[in-house]
Design an enzyme around this catalytic site. Sequence first.
Site, PDB file in Angstrom:
ATOM      1  N   ASN A 150      54.628  23.934  20.216  1.00 55.88           N
ATOM      2  CA  ASN A 150      56.020  24.062  19.754  1.00 55.88           C
ATOM      3  C   ASN A 150      56.405  25.483  19.355  1.00 55.88           C
ATOM      4  OD1 ASN A 150      58.595  23.046  18.269  1.00 55.88           O
ATOM      5  ND2 ASN A 150      57.405  24.092  16.683  1.00 55.88           N
TER       6      ASN A 150
ATOM      7  N   TYR B 160      63.802  34.219  27.802  1.00 58.01           N
ATOM      8  CA  TYR B 160      63.688  32.896  27.164  1.00 58.01           C
ATOM      9  C   TYR B 160      63.749  31.755  28.182  1.00 58.01           C
ATOM     10  CZ  TYR B 160      64.371  29.045  23.901  1.00 58.01           C
ATOM     11  OH  TYR B 160      64.244  27.855  23.222  1.00 58.01           O
TER      12      TYR B 160
ATOM     13  N   LYS C 136      60.723  29.087  29.501  1.00 61.51           N
ATOM     14  CA  LYS C 136      60.818  27.622  29.431  1.00 61.51           C
ATOM     15  C   LYS C 136      60.712  26.988  30.821  1.00 61.51           C
ATOM     16  CE  LYS C 136      61.118  27.454  24.927  1.00 61.51           C
ATOM     17  NZ  LYS C 136      60.009  26.934  24.113  1.00 61.51           N
TER      18      LYS C 136
HETATM   19  P1  NAD Z   1      62.053  28.127  14.306  1.00 62.70           P
HETATM   20  O1  NAD Z   1      62.304  29.573  14.452  1.00 62.70           O
HETATM   21  O2  NAD Z   1      62.647  27.372  13.179  1.00 62.70           O
HETATM   22  O3  NAD Z   1      60.475  27.837  14.340  1.00 62.70           O
HETATM   23  C1  NAD Z   1      59.623  28.495  15.215  1.00 62.70           C
HETATM   24  C2  NAD Z   1      58.199  28.211  14.845  1.00 62.70           C
HETATM   25  O4  NAD Z   1      57.364  29.035  15.674  1.00 62.70           O
HETATM   26  C3  NAD Z   1      57.885  28.549  13.405  1.00 62.70           C
HETATM   27  O5  NAD Z   1      57.035  27.567  12.852  1.00 62.70           O
HETATM   28  C4  NAD Z   1      57.138  29.882  13.516  1.00 62.70           C
HETATM   29  O6  NAD Z   1      56.153  30.047  12.521  1.00 62.70           O
HETATM   30  C5  NAD Z   1      56.481  29.753  14.869  1.00 62.70           C
HETATM   31  N1  NAD Z   1      56.215  31.087  15.405  1.00 62.70           N
HETATM   32  C6  NAD Z   1      57.118  32.051  15.697  1.00 62.70           C
HETATM   33  N2  NAD Z   1      56.487  33.170  16.123  1.00 62.70           N
HETATM   34  C7  NAD Z   1      55.142  32.886  16.092  1.00 62.70           C
HETATM   35  C8  NAD Z   1      53.982  33.602  16.412  1.00 62.70           C
HETATM   36  N3  NAD Z   1      54.025  34.857  16.876  1.00 62.70           N
HETATM   37  N4  NAD Z   1      52.768  33.003  16.263  1.00 62.70           N
HETATM   38  C9  NAD Z   1      52.695  31.730  15.827  1.00 62.70           C
HETATM   39  N5  NAD Z   1      53.758  30.983  15.510  1.00 62.70           N
HETATM   40  C10 NAD Z   1      54.976  31.555  15.636  1.00 62.70           C
HETATM   41  O7  NAD Z   1      62.518  27.515  15.692  1.00 62.70           O
HETATM   42  P2  NAD Z   1      62.754  26.033  16.240  1.00 62.70           P
HETATM   43  O8  NAD Z   1      64.182  25.955  16.617  1.00 62.70           O
HETATM   44  O9  NAD Z   1      62.162  25.000  15.354  1.00 62.70           O
HETATM   45  O10 NAD Z   1      61.927  26.178  17.604  1.00 62.70           O
HETATM   46  C11 NAD Z   1      60.784  25.416  17.896  1.00 62.70           C
HETATM   47  C12 NAD Z   1      60.679  25.305  19.397  1.00 62.70           C
HETATM   48  O11 NAD Z   1      61.840  24.646  19.907  1.00 62.70           O
HETATM   49  C13 NAD Z   1      60.600  26.651  20.142  1.00 62.70           C
HETATM   50  O12 NAD Z   1      59.662  26.563  21.180  1.00 62.70           O
HETATM   51  C14 NAD Z   1      62.006  26.807  20.710  1.00 62.70           C
HETATM   52  O13 NAD Z   1      62.025  27.601  21.869  1.00 62.70           O
HETATM   53  C15 NAD Z   1      62.373  25.370  20.989  1.00 62.70           C
HETATM   54  N6  NAD Z   1      63.815  25.103  21.109  1.00 62.70           N
HETATM   55  C16 NAD Z   1      64.652  25.255  20.045  1.00 62.70           C
HETATM   56  C17 NAD Z   1      66.013  24.982  20.213  1.00 62.70           C
HETATM   57  C18 NAD Z   1      67.003  25.126  19.084  1.00 62.70           C
HETATM   58  O14 NAD Z   1      68.207  25.011  19.346  1.00 62.70           O
HETATM   59  N7  NAD Z   1      66.589  25.347  17.858  1.00 62.70           N
HETATM   60  C19 NAD Z   1      66.508  24.571  21.446  1.00 62.70           C
HETATM   61  C20 NAD Z   1      65.608  24.430  22.502  1.00 62.70           C
HETATM   62  C21 NAD Z   1      64.256  24.681  22.320  1.00 62.70           C
END
Ligand code: NAD
Length: 247
Positions: free
Chosen positions: A90, A155, A159
């Site tokens: 994730n 990005y 994905k």
């Molecule tokens: P967020 O920024 O709240 O959380 C991201 C997580 O990744 C955090 O726990 C952080 O500690 C971890 N992280 C970031 N950089 C890191 C690193 N270098 N090493 C280890 N861990 C690291 O984001 P989110 O929205 O919860 O995103 C989680 C996933 O969902 C991601 O893969 C993101 O691409 C995907 N996503 C999010 C959305 C959205 O709208 N929020 C939409 C589509 C996909």
Amino acid sequence: MLQGKVAVVTGGTRGIGLATVRKFLENGASVVLFGSRKESADTAVAALKAENPDYRVTGLWPDLSSADEIREAFDTVKVEFGSPDILVNNAGIAASDPLYTYRPEDFRKIMDLNVNAVFLCSQAAALLMREKGGGVILNTSSMVSIYGQSTGCGYPASKFAVNGLTKSLARELGKDNIRVNAVAPGVIATDMMAAVPEEALKPVIAAIPLGRIGQPEDIANAFLFLASDMASYITGAVLSVDGAGRS
Ligand code: NAD
């Protein structure tokens, strides 16, 4: 739904990852969350334990660009909780850099975390799952993996690669009873979205037939289903969870 299962969730300290950790704990799993730093991992574990002291949860903070650190972390999971049954890849970062000024090191950085770490964690987990007789690998894709986005090409490119890993590993690992699926979230209310001004969000919400952006729990629910035996004949799928936003 996950009684007795051992799960690892990368990026489990906040947002979608933390909601997934909580959902898995509520459903009987033992969970090791991976954070980027000791402090954020400790804070998340303390918050979950405050919600329910009986939760079996701990945190690790391997450098997700290091194959050695990842392997060591999975060895620790095996010693403390047993080999993992479930891995949720994730952890991820987003990008909005226009192509003309996109720095190569930033493109590499997003690939390192969003793609290479998925490969490395899947490899480390699958070796243990095969030994154990099976498991489930779940990846966090995105709705932009379907049609791209208009800036920050790293990005969506990352994905698309996540979908490629999902579909290919499903084919490769089926014989070892390891299922591999992805969830493609739409716009979800997490820190990743917090930087987007409210005005910019209005047209986005207007284009979502369900009339709202998603909550981290919407994605955690999909992960719970795909991790459980209810999804035992589902592998190689990329499940859109986006209110039909653009899918
Ligand atoms: P967020 O920024 O709240 O959380 C991201 C997580 O990744 C955090 O726990 C952080 O500690 C971890 N992280 C970031 N950089 C890191 C690193 N270098 N090493 C280890 N861990 C690291 O984001 P989110 O929205 O919860 O995103 C989680 C996933 O969902 C991601 O893969 C993101 O691409 C995907 N996503 C999010 C959305 C959205 O709208 N929020 C939409 C589509 C996909």
